[in-house]
Design an enzyme around this catalytic site. Structure first.
Site, short mmCIF file in Angstrom:
data_model
loop_
_atom_site.label_atom_id
_atom_site.label_comp_id
_atom_site.label_asym_id
_atom_site.label_seq_id
_atom_site.Cartn_x
_atom_site.Cartn_y
_atom_site.Cartn_z
N GLY A 48 70.55 -45.50 6.41
CA GLY A 48 69.23 -45.65 5.80
C GLY A 48 69.15 -44.79 4.56
O GLY A 48 69.86 -43.79 4.44
N GLN A 53 64.97 -40.13 -1.92
CA GLN A 53 66.30 -39.50 -1.93
C GLN A 53 67.10 -39.79 -3.20
O GLN A 53 68.07 -39.12 -3.49
CB GLN A 53 67.12 -39.96 -0.71
CG GLN A 53 66.61 -39.41 0.60
CD GLN A 53 67.42 -39.97 1.75
OE1 GLN A 53 67.15 -41.07 2.21
NE2 GLN A 53 68.42 -39.24 2.19
N CYS A 93 71.61 -37.14 7.76
CA CYS A 93 70.87 -37.60 6.58
C CYS A 93 71.77 -37.45 5.37
O CYS A 93 72.46 -36.43 5.24
CB CYS A 93 69.62 -36.75 6.44
SG CYS A 93 68.63 -37.15 4.99
N LEU A 94 71.76 -38.43 4.48
CA LEU A 94 72.63 -38.35 3.29
C LEU A 94 72.22 -37.20 2.36
O LEU A 94 73.02 -36.79 1.53
CB LEU A 94 72.61 -39.68 2.52
CG LEU A 94 73.26 -40.88 3.24
CD1 LEU A 94 73.18 -42.12 2.37
CD2 LEU A 94 74.70 -40.58 3.64
N HIS A 135 62.65 -41.79 10.50
CA HIS A 135 63.32 -40.83 9.61
C HIS A 135 63.06 -41.17 8.13
O HIS A 135 62.71 -40.30 7.34
CB HIS A 135 64.83 -40.86 9.93
CG HIS A 135 65.68 -40.01 9.05
ND1 HIS A 135 66.40 -38.94 9.53
CD2 HIS A 135 65.96 -40.06 7.73
CE1 HIS A 135 67.06 -38.37 8.53
NE2 HIS A 135 66.82 -39.03 7.43
N GLU A 136 63.19 -42.46 7.79
CA GLU A 136 63.02 -42.87 6.39
C GLU A 136 61.57 -42.80 5.94
O GLU A 136 61.27 -42.41 4.82
CB GLU A 136 63.58 -44.28 6.16
CG GLU A 136 65.05 -44.48 6.52
CD GLU A 136 65.98 -43.45 5.91
OE1 GLU A 136 65.69 -42.92 4.82
OE2 GLU A 136 67.01 -43.14 6.55
N HIS A 139 60.72 -39.38 4.91
CA HIS A 139 61.15 -39.06 3.54
C HIS A 139 60.08 -39.42 2.52
O HIS A 139 59.86 -38.69 1.56
CB HIS A 139 62.42 -39.84 3.17
CG HIS A 139 63.70 -39.19 3.61
ND1 HIS A 139 64.04 -37.90 3.26
CD2 HIS A 139 64.75 -39.67 4.35
CE1 HIS A 139 65.24 -37.61 3.77
NE2 HIS A 139 65.69 -38.65 4.45
NI NI Z 1 67.45 -38.95 5.48
#
Ligand code: NI
Length: 167
Positions: A48, A53, A93-94, A135-136, A139
């Site tokens: 995701g 991000q 998470c990226l 999670h997204e 963000h």
């Molecule tokens: Ni993330």
């Protein structure tokens, strides 16, 4: 397609609360950005990626929970409209390369959003995608999964994160 730069913790932009996407903004330029985000996410082996991000202060994210990475999901102006239960599972998470932690989330969620053509859709999941949606969506509100950890756990993971990411 272009590989985008994924902002990494503690980049202050990750704290920004994203703005609603206007109907007029759901256009080819946005779809190009979305394609770039998929390319970036697949290259980084993520499941995701939220607009925040990649430095875009707009409410949309992408995800793909399939093994073959051929099931693109785009969620614009997403909302969680129902949730049930609680479950703890590992998350990464990226924006936090190299570390993972157990995070408590709702076990089942139902989300309402617009797709990349501006059509409304709903989706529900009690698995990976359900966790991903939460999670997204976080963000887009300037919240990262670190914020869900206890102060002690957070300190530990932060220490590890610094170690893993020092050059
Ligand atoms: Ni993330």
């Amino acid at each position: 397609m272009t590989i985008l730069k994924v902002l990494q913790y503690p980049d202050p932009f990750l704290r920004e609360v994203a703005d609603e996407v206007q109907a007029s903004e759901i256009n080819d330029a946005l779809r190009k950005t979305i394609n770039d985000m998929f390319e970036t996410m697949y290259q980084e082996s993520g499941g995701g990626l939220a607009a925040t991000q990649v430095g875009i202060k707009k409410r949309f994210f992408i995800m793909d929970g399939s093994e073959k990475k051929d099931q693109r999901i785009v969620a614009i102006n997403p909302e969680i409209i129902e949730e049930k239960g609680e479950i703890i599972d590992e998350e990464g998470c990226l924006s936090f390369p190299g570390v993972f932690a157990k995070v408590k989330r709702a076990e089942w969620v139902k989300m309402k959003a617009l797709d990349e053509n501006g059509e409304v859709f709903e989706m529900e999941s009690d698995g990976y995608l359900g966790r991903c949606m939460q999670h997204e969506l976080d963000h887009l509100n300037g919240i990262t999964y670190f914020d869900h950890l206890s102060p002690l756990k957070r300190k530990m993971i932060e220490k590890k994160y610094k170690k893993v990411n020092q050059d």
